[in-house]
Design an enzyme around this catalytic site. Sequence first.
Site, mmCIF file in Angstrom:
data_model
loop_
_atom_site.group_PDB
_atom_site.id
_atom_site.type_symbol
_atom_site.label_atom_id
_atom_site.label_comp_id
_atom_site.label_asym_id
_atom_site.label_seq_id
_atom_site.Cartn_x
_atom_site.Cartn_y
_atom_site.Cartn_z
ATOM 1 N NE ARG A 1 9.726 -6.247 -0.761
ATOM 2 C CZ ARG A 1 10.181 -6.475 -1.982
ATOM 3 N NH1 ARG A 1 10.894 -7.569 -2.229
ATOM 4 N NH2 ARG A 1 9.945 -5.621 -2.957
ATOM 5 C CG LEU B 1 -2.474 0.270 -9.557
ATOM 6 C CD1 LEU B 1 -2.881 -1.011 -10.306
ATOM 7 C CD2 LEU B 1 -3.313 1.447 -10.062
ATOM 8 C CE1 TYR C 1 0.537 -11.958 -15.630
ATOM 9 C CE2 TYR C 1 0.731 -10.098 -17.157
ATOM 10 C CZ TYR C 1 1.094 -10.736 -15.974
ATOM 11 O OH TYR C 1 2.026 -10.167 -15.150
ATOM 12 N N PRO D 1 -6.807 -5.650 -13.556
ATOM 13 C CG PRO D 1 -5.580 -4.382 -12.038
ATOM 14 C CD PRO D 1 -5.893 -5.803 -12.407
ATOM 15 N N GLY D 2 -6.106 -3.768 -16.546
ATOM 16 C CA GLY D 2 -5.238 -3.639 -17.721
ATOM 17 C C GLY D 2 -4.142 -2.658 -17.351
ATOM 18 C CE LYS E 1 -0.579 -10.232 -10.216
ATOM 19 N NZ LYS E 1 -1.026 -9.386 -9.107
ATOM 20 N N GLY F 1 0.794 -1.237 0.000
ATOM 21 C CA GLY F 1 0.000 0.000 0.000
ATOM 22 C C GLY F 1 0.821 1.279 0.000
ATOM 23 N NE ARG G 1 10.508 -4.110 -9.933
ATOM 24 C CZ ARG G 1 10.364 -3.013 -9.190
ATOM 25 N NH1 ARG G 1 9.423 -2.134 -9.488
ATOM 26 N NH2 ARG G 1 11.157 -2.811 -8.153
HETATM 27 C C1 HXC Z 1 16.527 -12.138 -14.971
HETATM 28 C C2 HXC Z 1 16.391 -11.376 -12.784
HETATM 29 C C3 HXC Z 1 16.040 -10.074 -13.238
HETATM 30 C C4 HXC Z 1 15.941 -9.860 -14.669
HETATM 31 C C5 HXC Z 1 16.068 -10.060 -11.060
HETATM 32 N N1 HXC Z 1 16.421 -11.305 -11.437
HETATM 33 N N2 HXC Z 1 15.836 -9.288 -12.143
HETATM 34 N N3 HXC Z 1 16.640 -12.398 -13.637
HETATM 35 N N4 HXC Z 1 16.197 -10.930 -15.469
HETATM 36 N N5 HXC Z 1 15.594 -8.691 -15.167
HETATM 37 C C6 HXC Z 1 16.772 -12.426 -10.571
HETATM 38 C C7 HXC Z 1 17.990 -12.137 -9.717
HETATM 39 O O1 HXC Z 1 19.193 -12.344 -10.449
HETATM 40 C C8 HXC Z 1 17.805 -13.146 -8.593
HETATM 41 O O2 HXC Z 1 18.125 -14.457 -9.009
HETATM 42 C C9 HXC Z 1 16.284 -13.157 -8.400
HETATM 43 O O3 HXC Z 1 15.719 -12.657 -9.627
HETATM 44 C C10 HXC Z 1 15.837 -12.242 -7.270
HETATM 45 O O4 HXC Z 1 16.316 -10.955 -7.507
HETATM 46 P P1 HXC Z 1 16.612 -9.944 -6.310
HETATM 47 O O5 HXC Z 1 16.889 -8.609 -6.912
HETATM 48 O O6 HXC Z 1 17.602 -10.531 -5.371
HETATM 49 O O7 HXC Z 1 15.194 -9.976 -5.521
HETATM 50 P P2 HXC Z 1 14.486 -8.930 -4.620
HETATM 51 O O8 HXC Z 1 15.449 -7.873 -4.113
HETATM 52 O O9 HXC Z 1 13.683 -9.701 -3.632
HETATM 53 O O10 HXC Z 1 13.487 -8.171 -5.611
HETATM 54 C C11 HXC Z 1 12.339 -8.803 -6.112
HETATM 55 C C12 HXC Z 1 12.010 -8.318 -7.506
HETATM 56 C C13 HXC Z 1 11.955 -6.755 -7.543
HETATM 57 C C14 HXC Z 1 10.661 -8.922 -7.909
HETATM 58 C C15 HXC Z 1 13.076 -8.816 -8.460
HETATM 59 O O11 HXC Z 1 11.699 -6.303 -8.869
HETATM 60 C C16 HXC Z 1 10.902 -6.189 -6.610
HETATM 61 O O12 HXC Z 1 11.149 -5.965 -5.440
HETATM 62 N N6 HXC Z 1 9.658 -5.943 -7.123
HETATM 63 C C17 HXC Z 1 8.523 -5.439 -6.318
HETATM 64 C C18 HXC Z 1 7.667 -4.481 -7.085
HETATM 65 C C19 HXC Z 1 7.238 -4.941 -8.457
HETATM 66 O O13 HXC Z 1 7.784 -5.878 -9.021
HETATM 67 N N7 HXC Z 1 6.253 -4.243 -8.990
HETATM 68 C C20 HXC Z 1 5.717 -4.517 -10.308
HETATM 69 C C21 HXC Z 1 4.427 -5.199 -10.228
HETATM 70 S S1 HXC Z 1 3.720 -5.017 -11.792
HETATM 71 P P3 HXC Z 1 19.584 -15.133 -8.702
HETATM 72 O O14 HXC Z 1 19.449 -16.542 -9.191
HETATM 73 O O15 HXC Z 1 20.555 -14.323 -9.494
HETATM 74 O O16 HXC Z 1 19.789 -15.027 -7.221
HETATM 75 C C22 HXC Z 1 2.657 -6.228 -12.089
HETATM 76 C C23 HXC Z 1 1.777 -5.942 -13.308
HETATM 77 C C24 HXC Z 1 1.116 -7.138 -13.858
HETATM 78 O O17 HXC Z 1 2.606 -7.217 -11.440
HETATM 79 C C25 HXC Z 1 0.287 -6.884 -15.094
HETATM 80 C C26 HXC Z 1 0.660 -5.820 -16.028
HETATM 81 C C27 HXC Z 1 -0.324 -5.599 -17.153
HETATM 82 P P1 NAP Z 2 4.060 -1.396 -7.403
HETATM 83 O O1 NAP Z 2 3.854 0.045 -7.108
HETATM 84 O O2 NAP Z 2 5.427 -1.865 -7.709
HETATM 85 O O3 NAP Z 2 3.450 -2.216 -6.170
HETATM 86 C C1 NAP Z 2 3.935 -3.427 -5.721
HETATM 87 C C2 NAP Z 2 3.995 -3.367 -4.211
HETATM 88 O O4 NAP Z 2 4.256 -4.672 -3.689
HETATM 89 C C3 NAP Z 2 5.086 -2.448 -3.675
HETATM 90 O O5 NAP Z 2 4.519 -1.482 -2.819
HETATM 91 C C4 NAP Z 2 6.006 -3.379 -2.874
HETATM 92 O O6 NAP Z 2 6.473 -2.731 -1.700
HETATM 93 C C5 NAP Z 2 5.065 -4.531 -2.545
HETATM 94 N N1 NAP Z 2 5.774 -5.781 -2.294
HETATM 95 C C6 NAP Z 2 6.589 -6.464 -3.136
HETATM 96 N N2 NAP Z 2 7.095 -7.559 -2.532
HETATM 97 C C7 NAP Z 2 6.555 -7.577 -1.287
HETATM 98 C C8 NAP Z 2 6.690 -8.477 -0.197
HETATM 99 N N3 NAP Z 2 7.465 -9.569 -0.255
HETATM 100 N N4 NAP Z 2 6.007 -8.196 0.953
HETATM 101 C C9 NAP Z 2 5.221 -7.101 1.030
HETATM 102 N N5 NAP Z 2 5.046 -6.240 0.015
HETATM 103 C C10 NAP Z 2 5.722 -6.471 -1.121
HETATM 104 O O7 NAP Z 2 3.152 -1.858 -8.645
HETATM 105 P P2 NAP Z 2 1.617 -1.583 -9.049
HETATM 106 O O8 NAP Z 2 1.610 -1.379 -10.511
HETATM 107 O O9 NAP Z 2 1.010 -0.570 -8.161
HETATM 108 O O10 NAP Z 2 0.976 -3.027 -8.770
HETATM 109 C C11 NAP Z 2 -0.021 -3.216 -7.777
HETATM 110 C C12 NAP Z 2 -0.832 -4.458 -8.127
HETATM 111 O O11 NAP Z 2 -1.540 -4.258 -9.338
HETATM 112 C C13 NAP Z 2 -0.011 -5.729 -8.320
HETATM 113 O O12 NAP Z 2 -0.702 -6.848 -7.796
HETATM 114 C C14 NAP Z 2 0.070 -5.838 -9.828
HETATM 115 O O13 NAP Z 2 0.315 -7.168 -10.254
HETATM 116 C C15 NAP Z 2 -1.302 -5.347 -10.204
HETATM 117 N N6 NAP Z 2 -1.430 -4.904 -11.591
HETATM 118 C C16 NAP Z 2 -0.888 -3.729 -11.978
HETATM 119 C C17 NAP Z 2 -1.066 -3.296 -13.289
HETATM 120 C C18 NAP Z 2 -0.539 -1.991 -13.775
HETATM 121 O O14 NAP Z 2 -0.713 -1.666 -14.950
HETATM 122 N N7 NAP Z 2 0.088 -1.191 -12.942
HETATM 123 C C19 NAP Z 2 -1.772 -4.114 -14.199
HETATM 124 C C20 NAP Z 2 -2.299 -5.326 -13.750
HETATM 125 C C21 NAP Z 2 -2.137 -5.699 -12.439
HETATM 126 P P3 NAP Z 2 7.924 -3.008 -1.029
HETATM 127 O O15 NAP Z 2 8.931 -2.946 -2.116
HETATM 128 O O16 NAP Z 2 8.016 -1.924 0.011
HETATM 129 O O17 NAP Z 2 7.827 -4.359 -0.385
#
Ligand code: HXC
Ligand code: NAP
Length: 293
Positions: A46, A26, A155, A196-197, A170, A22, A207
Site C-alpha cells: 500500500r 521478511l 499457528y 516461520p517461527g 492463516k 515486499g 504489533r
Molecule cells: C483493538 C484495534 C487495534 C488494537 C487496530 N484496531 N488496532 N482494535 N486493538 N490494538 C482496530 C481499529 O480500531 C479499527 O476498527 C480496525 O482495527 C482497523 O484499524 P485501522 O488502523 O483503521 O486499519 P489499517 O490502517 O488498515 O491498518 C491495518 C492494521 C495495521 C492491520 C491494523 O496494523 C497494519 O497496517 N498492519 C500491516 C503490517 C502488519 O500488521 N505486520 C505484522 C505482521 S506479523 P474500528 O472498529 O475502530 O474501525 C505477523 C506474524 C505472525 O503476521 C506470526 C508471528 C509468530
Molecule cells: P511486516 O514487515 O509488517 O510485513 C507486512 C507487509 O504487508 C508490509 O510490507 C505491508 O506493507 C504489507 N501489507 C499489509 N497490508 C497490505 C495490503 N492490504 N496490501 C498490500 N500489502 C499489505 O511483517 P513481517 O514480519 O515481515 O511479516 C511478513 C510475513 O511473515 C507475514 O505474512 C507474516 O504473517 C509472516 N510471519 C512473520 C513472522 C515473524 O516473526 N516476523 C512469523 C511468522 C509469520 P504496506 O503497509 O506498505 O501495505
Amino acid sequence: MTSHLMLKEGALENKVIVITGGGTGLGRSMGKSFLELGAKLVIASRKMDILEKTASELTELTKGEVLPLKCDITDYAQVERMLKNACDKFGKVDSLVNNAAGNFISPTERLSNRAFDIIVNIVLKGTYNCTLAFGKHWIKEEKKNSSVLNIVTTYAWTGSAYVVPSACAKAGVLALTRSLAVEWAKYGIRFNAIAPGPFPTKGAWERLLPGELMEKFDPALRNPLKRMGEHQELTNLASYLVSDYSGFINGEVITIDGGEWLKGAGEFNMLEDAAKKEDWDNIEKMVRKAKSE
Ligand code: HXC
Ligand code: NAP
C-alpha cells in the site's frame, strides 16, 4: 546459522518474482536474496514511499531490477492492475510470494467486527485475490512452471489465543495452498508454504511484542534452540521453493521455527525448563520405587 546464500549464483536467473509486502521485513529480505540469485523483482504493497525506498536500496545493493508497485491486495481490481504492470515491465511473472499480512495482539472480545475484517481481508482475501488473478493469467497464457509461495505461521494449524483473526486467516491460506497444489498441478503451478517461527521484524514486533512484552516473553528464551531465526535462513528456504530445484515439492508447508511449536505441544516438554539435575535424581528414585512396589 548462516549469513550466506545457499543456492548457486544465477539460480533464479530469468525468473520474475512478485512479493506482496515486499517493501519491509521478511518480504524485503526475500527480495534481496532473489535479486542476488539473478531474479527480477516486483514488490507490491500500500505504501509507495516505502516501496520506492526499498527498491532503490535493493537495486544499489544487488544491481538487480526492482519494480515497486502500489497495490492494496484486498482490492481485486488493484491486484489485476499490479499483475498487468508487472507483465508490461518484465514480459511475464514466474512466481508469486504471498507475504503481505496484517496482525496485532488483542483479546478477541475487544475487537470490533471491522478490526476482525481488516486482518482477515489482508491475510486471506489478499492472498486469494492475488492467487486467483495470477492463476487465471498463467492458465490463460498456458504458461507452465509457475509457483506460489505462501507465508503462513505455525499457528495456522495449532491456532493461537490473542491473534485469532490472523490464526483463522492463516489456516485458510494453508488450506488454499494444499487445495490448489492438487487442483492446479495440471497447469504447471506449484503451491508451497513456509511457516516461520519468530524472525525479528519491526512490523511484527511493534504489533505482537510491544513495550515490556519483549523482555517478559523473549521468544529466543522459549525456543529449544535458544535463539530467533535469522532472515537469511528463511530467505534461503524461500529461494529454494521458488527455484526449479524444488520442482517436485508441491503442497508442502515447511516449518522454520527452531522446534518452537513442537516444544509447546509435547506433553512433557515443560520439564526441560522445570527439572534440573537434582530433580531428575529424585524423580528417578521415585519412579524406580514405584516399579518395585
Ligand atoms: C483493538 C484495534 C487495534 C488494537 C487496530 N484496531 N488496532 N482494535 N486493538 N490494538 C482496530 C481499529 O480500531 C479499527 O476498527 C480496525 O482495527 C482497523 O484499524 P485501522 O488502523 O483503521 O486499519 P489499517 O490502517 O488498515 O491498518 C491495518 C492494521 C495495521 C492491520 C491494523 O496494523 C497494519 O497496517 N498492519 C500491516 C503490517 C502488519 O500488521 N505486520 C505484522 C505482521 S506479523 P474500528 O472498529 O475502530 O474501525 C505477523 C506474524 C505472525 O503476521 C506470526 C508471528 C509468530
Ligand atoms: P511486516 O514487515 O509488517 O510485513 C507486512 C507487509 O504487508 C508490509 O510490507 C505491508 O506493507 C504489507 N501489507 C499489509 N497490508 C497490505 C495490503 N492490504 N496490501 C498490500 N500489502 C499489505 O511483517 P513481517 O514480519 O515481515 O511479516 C511478513 C510475513 O511473515 C507475514 O505474512 C507474516 O504473517 C509472516 N510471519 C512473520 C513472522 C515473524 O516473526 N516476523 C512469523 C511468522 C509469520 P504496506 O503497509 O506498505 O501495505
